[in-house]
Write an enzyme that holds these catalytic residues in place. Structure first.
Site, mmCIF file in Angstrom:
data_model
loop_
_atom_site.group_PDB
_atom_site.id
_atom_site.type_symbol
_atom_site.label_atom_id
_atom_site.label_comp_id
_atom_site.label_asym_id
_atom_site.label_seq_id
_atom_site.Cartn_x
_atom_site.Cartn_y
_atom_site.Cartn_z
ATOM 1 N N ASP A 1 0.827 -1.208 0.000
ATOM 2 C CA ASP A 1 0.000 0.000 0.000
ATOM 3 C C ASP A 1 0.864 1.262 0.000
ATOM 4 O O ASP A 1 1.947 1.293 0.586
ATOM 5 C CB ASP A 1 -0.892 -0.018 1.251
ATOM 6 C CG ASP A 1 -1.781 1.202 1.367
ATOM 7 O OD1 ASP A 1 -2.641 1.387 0.493
ATOM 8 O OD2 ASP A 1 -1.581 1.972 2.330
ATOM 9 N N GLU B 1 1.229 -0.286 -5.020
ATOM 10 C CA GLU B 1 0.329 0.813 -5.375
ATOM 11 C C GLU B 1 1.158 2.100 -5.477
ATOM 12 O O GLU B 1 1.410 2.764 -4.478
ATOM 13 C CB GLU B 1 -0.766 0.983 -4.316
ATOM 14 C CG GLU B 1 -1.729 2.118 -4.632
ATOM 15 C CD GLU B 1 -2.439 2.665 -3.393
ATOM 16 O OE1 GLU B 1 -3.618 3.040 -3.533
ATOM 17 O OE2 GLU B 1 -1.822 2.731 -2.313
ATOM 18 N N ASP C 1 -10.646 2.248 -3.919
ATOM 19 C CA ASP C 1 -10.495 3.700 -3.830
ATOM 20 C C ASP C 1 -11.174 4.421 -4.994
ATOM 21 O O ASP C 1 -11.867 5.414 -4.802
ATOM 22 C CB ASP C 1 -9.008 4.081 -3.833
ATOM 23 C CG ASP C 1 -8.329 3.794 -2.502
ATOM 24 O OD1 ASP C 1 -8.971 4.003 -1.460
ATOM 25 O OD2 ASP C 1 -7.169 3.363 -2.516
#
Length: 417
Positions: free
Chosen positions: A192, A217, A301
Site C-alpha cells: 500500500d 500501489e 479507492d
C-alpha cells in the site's frame, strides 16, 4: 531492465517462479470494501469454488491487521489479525479453503505508517508500548513527528510514518511478512501507498520474505491541461514514473497500471484513439513493461462507495474486454463480479476463459489495427482478435470465429488454435 534479463536473474535467485509461466493465467480478484454502510468482510467461503472455476489464481484481501480505522489502513498491532473483517480463525479458515482450490491469498501490506499506543516526548502518539513490535520514536520519520530520519518518500499526513531506513525496523517488518506467509497462509503481497518510502525497501522485503507475487500501489496523478483540464493524449511521463519505481525494486515487484486505467476510462467515452501511443503500442505501462503491469478498471479507492476516480458505469464490459484480452496482469473488481447483474459475472468469466484457452499472457504481443474515436481493434498473439466501441468492425479473414460479444465489444479467436 528487460523482461528476459530480469526473469533469468529471478529464476537463478529463486525469488519466485519464472514469470513467463507464472503470469500466463494470472487473474487477481479485488475484494470489496464498503466505506459508507459498513459491510466489511473477507470473501465468503462459498464463493471460493466459483472463483477458482472462473480462473482466478489470487485474491487481494483487505488489510487483516487490527486498525484504528475499520477499513484497515491505520494499522497498530500488526500481529493482531482480529479485525472488522473477521477473526483470525475466520481468516485462517478462508485461507485454508482458498488453498484447497489453488486460489492464493494476497495480503494488503500497510507499512508506510502505523498508529502508536503511547505519547512520545512531543505529545504525539508515536510510541508502540504494550504491543508486539514495540518501537519507540526512532522508528518514526522526523517529518511526521518522530526522532527517526527524514522520509524517503511522500508523507502520509496526520499519522506517524515508519522510518524504513532503520535496520531494526526493516528486520521487524521482514519477520512479520514471513509470519504472514508461514503462520497465517498468505502467499502474495500488495504494498500500500508505496510513494511513501523508497522502492529499494520493497525490493529488500521481497528478497527476504519471498512472496510468490507482489504488486505495489504507486498512484500518481495523470497529466491534464488547462483550461478545461482534459486528459493529455501523451502520458509517457506518468507511466515512466511507474516504470522507474518498478525498476528500483529490481523488477521484483509489479505495479498497478494507473496509466492504463486513466486513459482507458476516457477512451471509452468516444475517444478510443487514445489507446494507441505514437509508437503504435498500448499507451500505459502495459505498452512498455507488460509483465509488470497489473491492469484494472476499478478498485476500492477509485470506485465502489468511495468513487474517487470511477470508470464509466455504462462501459464496464468494454473495459474488461480490453484488459482481459491484452498483455499485463488483469484484475477483476468484486463489485463487478458479484454485486452487479448476473450477466456481468458471466461475461467477465467468459472473457477469462477465452484468455486462458488462447494462452494470452502478460507478455503477449499486440498489433493495433484501428484506434479511432468510436472504434478500437487489435490482434493479440495472432490467436485472438477484439474490438470495442460503437463503430462497426469485424475481421475479414474467415480464420476468425466469434467467441464472445456484448454491448460495444466483441472477441474472436483463431480457428487454428
Amino acid at each position: 531492465i528487460s523482461d528476459d534479463k530480469f526473469e533469468e536473474q529471478a529464476a537463478r535467485d529463486c525469488t519466485f517462479p519464472n514469470l513467463a509461466l507464472f503470469l500466463v493465467y494470472f487473474h487477481v480478484l479485488v475484494v470489496k470494501w464498503d466505506h459508507q454502510e459498513w459491510k466489511g468482510n473477507f470473501i465468503p467461503e462459498d464463493k471460493v469454488p466459483d472463483l477458482a472455476e472462473s480462473g482466478f489464481t489470487s485474491a487481494w484481501l483487505p488489510p487483516p491487521t487490527q486498525s484504528l480505522s475499520r477499513e484497515g489502513y491505520l494499522p497498530q498491532n500488526l500481529y493482531c489479525l482480529d479485525s472488522c473483517y473477521g477473526s483470525l480463525s475466520e481468516l485462517k479458515s478462508l485461507l485454508h479453503k482458498m488453498n484447497e482450490h489453488n486460489l492464493r491469498a494476497m495480503a494488503d501490506v500497510v507499512i508506510n505508517h502505523r498508529i502508536g499506543t503511547t505519547q512520545g516526548s512531543n505529545g504525539m502518539y508515536n510510541r508502540y508500548d504494550g504491543i508486539p513490535i514495540s518501537w519507540d520514536e526512532n522508528a518514526v520519520t522526523s517529518c511526521s513527528g518522530g526522532k527517526g530520519n527524514k522520509s524517503t518518500g511522500d508523507n502520509f499526513d496526520g499519522v506517524p510514518n515508519i522510518d524504513h531506513t532503520q535496520t531494526f525496523v526493516r528486520k521487524d517488518i521482514i519477520e512479520w511478512l514471513i509470519w504472514l506467509q508461514r503462520s497465517v497462509g498468505f502467499q502474495d503481497f500488495r504494498f500500500d501507498f508505496t510513494k511513501g518510502y523508497a522502492a529499494k525497501f520493497v525490493k529488500e522485503y521481497i528478497e527476504e520474505a519471498k512472496p510468490l507475487f507482489a504488486v505495489g500501489e504507486y498512484w500518481d496523478s495523470c497529466e491534464y491541461s488547462p483550461p478545461d483540464y482534459q486528459l493529455n493524449y501523451n502520458q509517457d511521463k506518468h507511466r515512466q514514473k511507474i516504470i522507474n519505481w518498478i525498476d528500483s525494486t529490481g523488477g521484483l515487484c509489479a505495479a498497478f497500471d494507473f496509466t492504463t486505467k486513466g486513459i482507458l476510462q476516457e477512451a471509452v467515452k468516444g475517444e478510443l484513439w487514445r489507446l494507441r501511443d505514437p509508437e503504435g503500442k498500448p499507451p500505459g505501462v502495459m505498452g512498455w513493461w507488460p509483465s509488470r503491469s497489473v491492469t484494472f478498471i476499478e478498485n476500492h479507492d477509485t470506485g465502489s462507495t468511495q468513487g474517487h476516480w470511477p470508470f464509466p458505469s455504462d462501459h464496464i464490459m468494454e473495459g474488461y474486454a480490453y484488459i482481459l484480452t491484452h498483455p499485463g496482469i488483469p484484475t477483476v473488481f468484486y463489485d463487478h463480479f458479484y454485486d452487479q447483474e448476473p450477466s456481468l459475472h458471466d461475461e467477465i468469466a467468459k472473457l477469462m476463459q477465452i484468455r486462458k484457452c488462447q494462452d494470452i499472457h502478460s507478455r503477449s504481443s499486440v498489433k493495433i489495427l484501428e484506434a479511432k474515436p468510436d472504434l478500437y481493434s487489435a490482434i493479440v498473439d495472432e490467436k485472438l482478435c477484439m474490438k470495442i466501441g460503437d463503430g462497426p468492425w469485424c475481421p475479414s479473414d474467415p480464420e476468425w470465429r466469434l467467441a464472445a460479444s456484448g454491448d460495444r465489444y466483441a472477441v474472436w479467436q483463431s480457428k487454428a488454435f
